[in-house]
Write an enzyme that holds these catalytic residues in place. Structure first.
Site, PDB file in Angstrom:
ATOM      1  N   PHE A  20     -55.995  15.786 -28.429  1.00  0.00           N
ATOM      2  CA  PHE A  20     -55.918  17.244 -28.599  1.00  0.00           C
ATOM      3  C   PHE A  20     -56.610  17.881 -27.412  1.00  0.00           C
ATOM      4  O   PHE A  20     -57.761  17.552 -27.106  1.00  0.00           O
ATOM      5  CB  PHE A  20     -56.581  17.686 -29.904  1.00  0.00           C
ATOM      6  CG  PHE A  20     -56.437  19.158 -30.184  1.00  0.00           C
ATOM      7  CD1 PHE A  20     -55.188  19.758 -30.172  1.00  0.00           C
ATOM      8  CD2 PHE A  20     -57.546  19.946 -30.451  1.00  0.00           C
ATOM      9  CE1 PHE A  20     -55.054  21.121 -30.435  1.00  0.00           C
ATOM     10  CE2 PHE A  20     -57.424  21.296 -30.701  1.00  0.00           C
ATOM     11  CZ  PHE A  20     -56.171  21.887 -30.701  1.00  0.00           C
ATOM     12  N   MET A  22     -58.067  20.626 -26.598  1.00  0.00           N
ATOM     13  CA  MET A  22     -59.341  21.343 -26.680  1.00  0.00           C
ATOM     14  C   MET A  22     -60.510  20.431 -26.995  1.00  0.00           C
ATOM     15  O   MET A  22     -61.662  20.856 -26.951  1.00  0.00           O
ATOM     16  CB  MET A  22     -59.259  22.449 -27.730  1.00  0.00           C
ATOM     17  CG  MET A  22     -58.407  23.623 -27.327  1.00  0.00           C
ATOM     18  SD  MET A  22     -58.544  24.968 -28.532  1.00  0.00           S
ATOM     19  CE  MET A  22     -56.840  25.177 -28.988  1.00  0.00           C
ATOM     20  N   SER A  23     -60.245  19.190 -27.307  1.00  0.00           N
ATOM     21  CA  SER A  23     -61.276  18.229 -27.697  1.00  0.00           C
ATOM     22  C   SER A  23     -61.896  17.581 -26.467  1.00  0.00           C
ATOM     23  O   SER A  23     -61.212  16.839 -25.750  1.00  0.00           O
ATOM     24  CB  SER A  23     -60.663  17.153 -28.599  1.00  0.00           C
ATOM     25  OG  SER A  23     -61.448  15.977 -28.608  1.00  0.00           O
ATOM     26  N   PRO A  24     -63.181  17.810 -26.204  1.00  0.00           N
ATOM     27  CA  PRO A  24     -63.815  17.158 -25.048  1.00  0.00           C
ATOM     28  C   PRO A  24     -63.709  15.640 -25.052  1.00  0.00           C
ATOM     29  O   PRO A  24     -63.381  15.044 -24.010  1.00  0.00           O
ATOM     30  CB  PRO A  24     -65.273  17.635 -25.132  1.00  0.00           C
ATOM     31  CG  PRO A  24     -65.191  18.970 -25.810  1.00  0.00           C
ATOM     32  CD  PRO A  24     -64.093  18.785 -26.834  1.00  0.00           C
ATOM     33  N   ARG A  27     -60.233  14.616 -23.900  1.00  0.00           N
ATOM     34  CA  ARG A  27     -59.991  14.827 -22.475  1.00  0.00           C
ATOM     35  C   ARG A  27     -60.694  13.781 -21.626  1.00  0.00           C
ATOM     36  O   ARG A  27     -60.171  13.326 -20.606  1.00  0.00           O
ATOM     37  CB  ARG A  27     -60.436  16.232 -22.059  1.00  0.00           C
ATOM     38  CG  ARG A  27     -59.634  17.349 -22.687  1.00  0.00           C
ATOM     39  CD  ARG A  27     -59.785  18.640 -21.907  1.00  0.00           C
ATOM     40  NE  ARG A  27     -61.151  19.054 -21.719  1.00  0.00           N
ATOM     41  CZ  ARG A  27     -61.836  19.835 -22.564  1.00  0.00           C
ATOM     42  NH1 ARG A  27     -61.272  20.265 -23.683  1.00  0.00           N
ATOM     43  NH2 ARG A  27     -63.077  20.181 -22.302  1.00  0.00           N
TER      44      ARG A  27
END
Length: 230
Positions: A20, A22-24, A27
């Protein structure tokens, strides 16, 4: 450049990553995969819509957490474990996660700081605002304390866990990216931390930083500001 020594043991298959933007932690794993030159099959799991609870994903990961990878039938969750596995399995050498016990322990220390201290303090201060609440002053100070820790640590070192960039830099940078994009805290007031943030960004620029790290941070920043302003 710092990563030319990492060309990966090119896998003949694409590794599934449940992700996802927006998930650090998501990423950090995807950017490492790109840094290692691995083929990826990105399967987006929109946790804002509850897609992590769909039966088909729970079959893959009963803990319903992202990121999760499926490497030719080997399924692994928890971002710190995935980061180490990918370097061990596909890194040309161990600079991103040293095999030396002491050097590796420092990387683990910083990774655990990222997941057990920085990320929860980020969540405590930002998610409350996104849900229309207020932030406790103590929570604000705890997050600033985390910034101070990193800023002081970086007085003596260019990187967070040794003389080279490691996965700890990628992981912690990812969380800080969301914080920068939200715009509540000014990391430029922490000069060592900010210089490191920019240094890490530059080092990763050739591996898809803009489309992975920056795009995800910007997406979070947009949602955060929209909800807070509303």
């Amino acid at each position: 450049m710092i990563f030319r020594i990492f060309d990966g043991k090119m896998s003949n298959h694409a590794i599934d990553i449940y992700f996802f933007t927006m998930s650090p932690p998501s990423r950090s794993v995807l950017l490492l995969m790109k840094t290692l030159g691995l083929k990826t099959n990105i399967k987006t799991i929109n946790i804002l819509n509850g897609e992590q609870f769909k039966p088909e994903f729970i079959k893959v990961n009963p803990l319903h957490t992202i990121p999760t990878i499926n490497d030719d039938g080997f399924i692994l969750s928890e971002s710190n474990a995935i980061l180490k596995y990918l370097v061990d399995q596909y890194g040309k050498d161990d600079k991103l996660f040293p095999k030396d016990n002491k050097k590796g322990a420092i990387v683990n220390q910083m990774l655990n700081f990222g997941t057990s201290t920085l990320l929860p303090r980020f969540a405590a201060t930002h998610f409350a605002l996104m849900m229309g609440g207020t932030v406790d002053e103590q929570d604000k100070e705890k997050l600033k304390e985390a910034f101070d820790y990193l800023n002081n640590f970086l007085k003596e070192s260019k990187w967070l866990a040794g003389e080279n960039m490691t996965v700890a830099d990628i992981a912690i940078h990812s969380t800080l990216g969301n914080i920068v994009a939200a715009g509540i805290y000014d990391l430029q007031s922490y000069p060592n931390l900010w210089q490191w943030f920019e240094r890490t960004k530059n080092a990763l620029s050739q591996f898809g930083y803009e489309e992975i790290m920056q795009a995800g941070s910007d997406a979070f920043g947009h949602v955060f500001k929209t909800k807070v302003n509303a």
